[in-house]
Design a protein around this motif. Sequence first.
Motif, mmCIF file in Angstrom:
data_model
loop_
_atom_site.group_PDB
_atom_site.id
_atom_site.type_symbol
_atom_site.label_atom_id
_atom_site.label_comp_id
_atom_site.label_asym_id
_atom_site.label_seq_id
_atom_site.Cartn_x
_atom_site.Cartn_y
_atom_site.Cartn_z
ATOM 1 N N ILE A 262 83.001 -10.612 8.979
ATOM 2 C CA ILE A 262 81.932 -10.072 8.138
ATOM 3 C C ILE A 262 81.281 -8.898 8.852
ATOM 4 O O ILE A 262 81.412 -8.739 10.074
ATOM 5 C CB ILE A 262 80.849 -11.131 7.819
ATOM 6 N N GLU A 263 80.578 -8.065 8.101
ATOM 7 C CA GLU A 263 79.815 -6.979 8.709
ATOM 8 C C GLU A 263 78.510 -7.542 9.229
ATOM 9 O O GLU A 263 77.774 -8.227 8.507
ATOM 10 C CB GLU A 263 79.556 -5.869 7.693
ATOM 11 N N SER A 264 78.221 -7.284 10.479
ATOM 12 C CA SER A 264 77.006 -7.828 11.088
ATOM 13 C C SER A 264 75.792 -6.984 10.715
ATOM 14 O O SER A 264 75.913 -5.919 10.107
ATOM 15 C CB SER A 264 77.157 -7.885 12.613
ATOM 16 N N ALA A 265 74.617 -7.450 11.110
ATOM 17 C CA ALA A 265 73.386 -6.706 10.826
ATOM 18 C C ALA A 265 73.232 -5.513 11.760
ATOM 19 O O ALA A 265 72.458 -4.595 11.482
ATOM 20 C CB ALA A 265 72.178 -7.637 10.967
ATOM 21 N N GLU A 266 73.969 -5.515 12.887
ATOM 22 C CA GLU A 266 73.833 -4.449 13.875
ATOM 23 C C GLU A 266 74.688 -3.246 13.520
ATOM 24 O O GLU A 266 75.803 -3.378 13.035
ATOM 25 C CB GLU A 266 74.233 -4.958 15.260
ATOM 26 N N LYS A 267 74.152 -2.069 13.801
ATOM 27 C CA LYS A 267 74.895 -0.821 13.684
ATOM 28 C C LYS A 267 74.706 -0.032 14.981
ATOM 29 O O LYS A 267 73.787 -0.303 15.765
ATOM 30 C CB LYS A 267 74.416 -0.014 12.480
ATOM 31 N N TYR A 268 75.580 0.934 15.201
ATOM 32 C CA TYR A 268 75.557 1.729 16.422
ATOM 33 C C TYR A 268 75.063 3.139 16.109
ATOM 34 O O TYR A 268 75.527 3.765 15.156
ATOM 35 C CB TYR A 268 76.952 1.770 17.053
ATOM 36 N N TYR A 269 74.136 3.620 16.935
ATOM 37 C CA TYR A 269 73.521 4.926 16.731
ATOM 38 C C TYR A 269 73.523 5.712 18.040
ATOM 39 O O TYR A 269 73.524 5.125 19.132
ATOM 40 C CB TYR A 269 72.064 4.791 16.272
ATOM 41 N N LEU A 270 73.489 7.040 17.910
ATOM 42 C CA LEU A 270 73.199 7.887 19.048
ATOM 43 C C LEU A 270 71.735 8.290 18.932
ATOM 44 O O LEU A 270 71.315 8.871 17.927
ATOM 45 C CB LEU A 270 74.087 9.137 19.050
ATOM 46 N N ALA A 271 70.950 7.964 19.938
ATOM 47 C CA ALA A 271 69.510 8.251 19.931
ATOM 48 C C ALA A 271 69.192 9.378 20.914
ATOM 49 O O ALA A 271 69.757 9.437 22.010
ATOM 50 C CB ALA A 271 68.726 6.991 20.312
ATOM 51 N N TYR A 272 68.279 10.256 20.517
ATOM 52 C CA TYR A 272 67.867 11.372 21.366
ATOM 53 C C TYR A 272 66.596 11.975 20.780
ATOM 54 O O TYR A 272 66.249 11.723 19.631
ATOM 55 C CB TYR A 272 68.965 12.441 21.461
ATOM 56 N N ARG A 273 65.902 12.780 21.552
ATOM 57 C CA ARG A 273 64.722 13.480 21.048
ATOM 58 C C ARG A 273 65.165 14.669 20.214
ATOM 59 O O ARG A 273 66.048 15.441 20.633
ATOM 60 C CB ARG A 273 63.826 13.938 22.193
ATOM 61 N N ALA A 274 64.563 14.850 19.059
ATOM 62 C CA ALA A 274 64.974 15.905 18.135
ATOM 63 C C ALA A 274 64.902 17.283 18.780
ATOM 64 O O ALA A 274 65.765 18.137 18.541
ATOM 65 C CB ALA A 274 64.104 15.855 16.875
ATOM 66 N N GLU A 275 63.896 17.512 19.621
ATOM 67 C CA GLU A 275 63.743 18.831 20.234
ATOM 68 C C GLU A 275 64.811 19.116 21.289
ATOM 69 O O GLU A 275 64.947 20.247 21.760
ATOM 70 C CB GLU A 275 62.347 18.998 20.854
ATOM 71 N N ARG A 276 65.583 18.084 21.676
ATOM 72 C CA ARG A 276 66.667 18.271 22.635
ATOM 73 C C ARG A 276 68.020 18.403 21.954
ATOM 74 O O ARG A 276 69.053 18.533 22.619
ATOM 75 C CB ARG A 276 66.711 17.093 23.610
ATOM 76 N N ALA A 277 68.049 18.401 20.640
ATOM 77 C CA ALA A 277 69.315 18.391 19.902
ATOM 78 C C ALA A 277 70.173 19.608 20.208
ATOM 79 O O ALA A 277 71.407 19.535 20.152
ATOM 80 C CB ALA A 277 69.050 18.303 18.402
ATOM 81 N N ASP A 278 69.544 20.753 20.539
ATOM 82 C CA ASP A 278 70.298 21.978 20.796
ATOM 83 C C ASP A 278 70.699 22.133 22.258
ATOM 84 O O ASP A 278 71.321 23.139 22.620
ATOM 85 C CB ASP A 278 69.484 23.209 20.360
ATOM 86 N N TYR A 279 70.349 21.177 23.108
ATOM 87 C CA TYR A 279 70.792 21.209 24.502
ATOM 88 C C TYR A 279 72.321 21.156 24.495
ATOM 89 O O TYR A 279 72.910 20.201 23.978
ATOM 90 C CB TYR A 279 70.191 20.033 25.255
ATOM 91 N N PRO A 280 73.019 22.172 25.010
ATOM 92 C CA PRO A 280 74.469 22.286 24.812
ATOM 93 C C PRO A 280 75.294 21.030 25.129
ATOM 94 O O PRO A 280 76.133 20.633 24.313
ATOM 95 C CB PRO A 280 74.847 23.466 25.718
ATOM 96 N N PRO A 281 75.087 20.361 26.283
ATOM 97 C CA PRO A 281 75.887 19.157 26.531
ATOM 98 C C PRO A 281 75.632 18.059 25.491
ATOM 99 O O PRO A 281 76.565 17.366 25.066
ATOM 100 C CB PRO A 281 75.433 18.710 27.921
ATOM 101 N N LEU A 282 74.377 17.897 25.068
ATOM 102 C CA LEU A 282 74.063 16.894 24.061
ATOM 103 C C LEU A 282 74.645 17.275 22.706
ATOM 104 O O LEU A 282 75.199 16.426 21.990
ATOM 105 C CB LEU A 282 72.549 16.713 23.952
ATOM 106 N N SER A 283 74.537 18.544 22.345
ATOM 107 C CA SER A 283 75.088 18.996 21.071
ATOM 108 C C SER A 283 76.593 18.761 21.017
ATOM 109 O O SER A 283 77.137 18.282 20.014
ATOM 110 C CB SER A 283 74.775 20.479 20.876
ATOM 111 N N ALA A 284 77.296 19.076 22.113
ATOM 112 C CA ALA A 284 78.747 18.887 22.165
ATOM 113 C C ALA A 284 79.097 17.404 22.104
ATOM 114 O O ALA A 284 80.032 16.999 21.391
ATOM 115 C CB ALA A 284 79.311 19.513 23.435
ATOM 116 N N PHE A 285 78.350 16.593 22.832
ATOM 117 C CA PHE A 285 78.641 15.155 22.847
ATOM 118 C C PHE A 285 78.352 14.531 21.486
ATOM 119 O O PHE A 285 79.106 13.674 21.016
ATOM 120 C CB PHE A 285 77.803 14.448 23.919
ATOM 121 N N ARG A 286 77.281 14.967 20.860
ATOM 122 C CA ARG A 286 76.920 14.436 19.540
ATOM 123 C C ARG A 286 78.043 14.681 18.537
ATOM 124 O O ARG A 286 78.453 13.773 17.811
ATOM 125 C CB ARG A 286 75.616 15.083 19.069
ATOM 126 N N LYS A 287 78.550 15.914 18.487
ATOM 127 C CA LYS A 287 79.624 16.232 17.551
ATOM 128 C C LYS A 287 80.879 15.418 17.858
ATOM 129 O O LYS A 287 81.548 14.914 16.956
ATOM 130 C CB LYS A 287 79.937 17.723 17.599
#
Length: 297
Positions: A262-287
């Motif tokens: 069955i599908e559990s109640a848990e899901k997996y997310y990538l969490a980060y501060r919105a103002e850091r979204a354009d930090y190049p290593p984070l942006s590359a890893f996110r994609k």
Amino acid sequence: MHERRFLPSISLLAAFEAVARTGSVTLAARELNLTQSAVSRQIRLLEEKLGVDLFLRERQTVKLTLAGDGYAREIREALRRISNASLNLRANPRGGTLNLAVPATFGARWLAPRLAGFLRENSGIIVNLVTRFTPFDFRTDSIDAAIHVGSAQWPDAQLDLLMAEKVQPVCSPQFRRECYVSSAAQLLDQPLLHLNSRPDAWERWFIHQGVSFQSLHGMLFDEFTIMAQAAAAGLGIALLPTFLIAEELERGQLVSIVDGEIESAEKYYLAYRAERADYPPLSAFRKWIISEAGIAD
């Protein structure tokens, strides 16, 4: 009034932290390769700059004041972060370091085997992994992003959905041969293994199967990997995420005891501060990780 007026030099802070940690001007001087008088002078300069007494001086001993004790804890963490940043920069002079917090099992079983692909595609980036199980404050931590398992809740953080999770009841092949289970209801008479962080997982599973129950008991575990090993050793039946036990299922160390994924109640997310979204290593890893997890950007 500019805040840099209250920013002491690193040398003053290093002297203060060393004395606070060792409780001795002599030991601090030895550690910093300075004279005792030089360390004492730096402490006095810091107290004058702050306008606060940081130590109580009694004969040949020094003891932190209440204010000094609180200041020491914050300065120690700040110096640690500066040191880590310097080490990261030295290891990768071109920059591009990503500090990522991950749950241990997800990091070992899903992320680590795939991470080489990301590093090949992004040769200038270094990824540092630390184990974290619960949300923390990105504003006061040196972590750039984290893998979050649970509901879509993390204060002051942006969450990107990576994947849902399916769980199934599994056990060792010998256990299945010897317990003669053929229906979900019969699992109530078997030893069930429970995860501390998901105390109602079995309850949700039985409800989904339409099975009534009074109470559920069994061994408790605080980590998926240990629970999987216990199930493989024949200690009982574990409700485990299918994608995290793919190797054990493929090798036959674990087997499904009844049809009941069955599908559990848990899901997996990538969490980060919105103002850091354009930090190049984070942006590359996110994609990369969104693509790897199969969720469209």
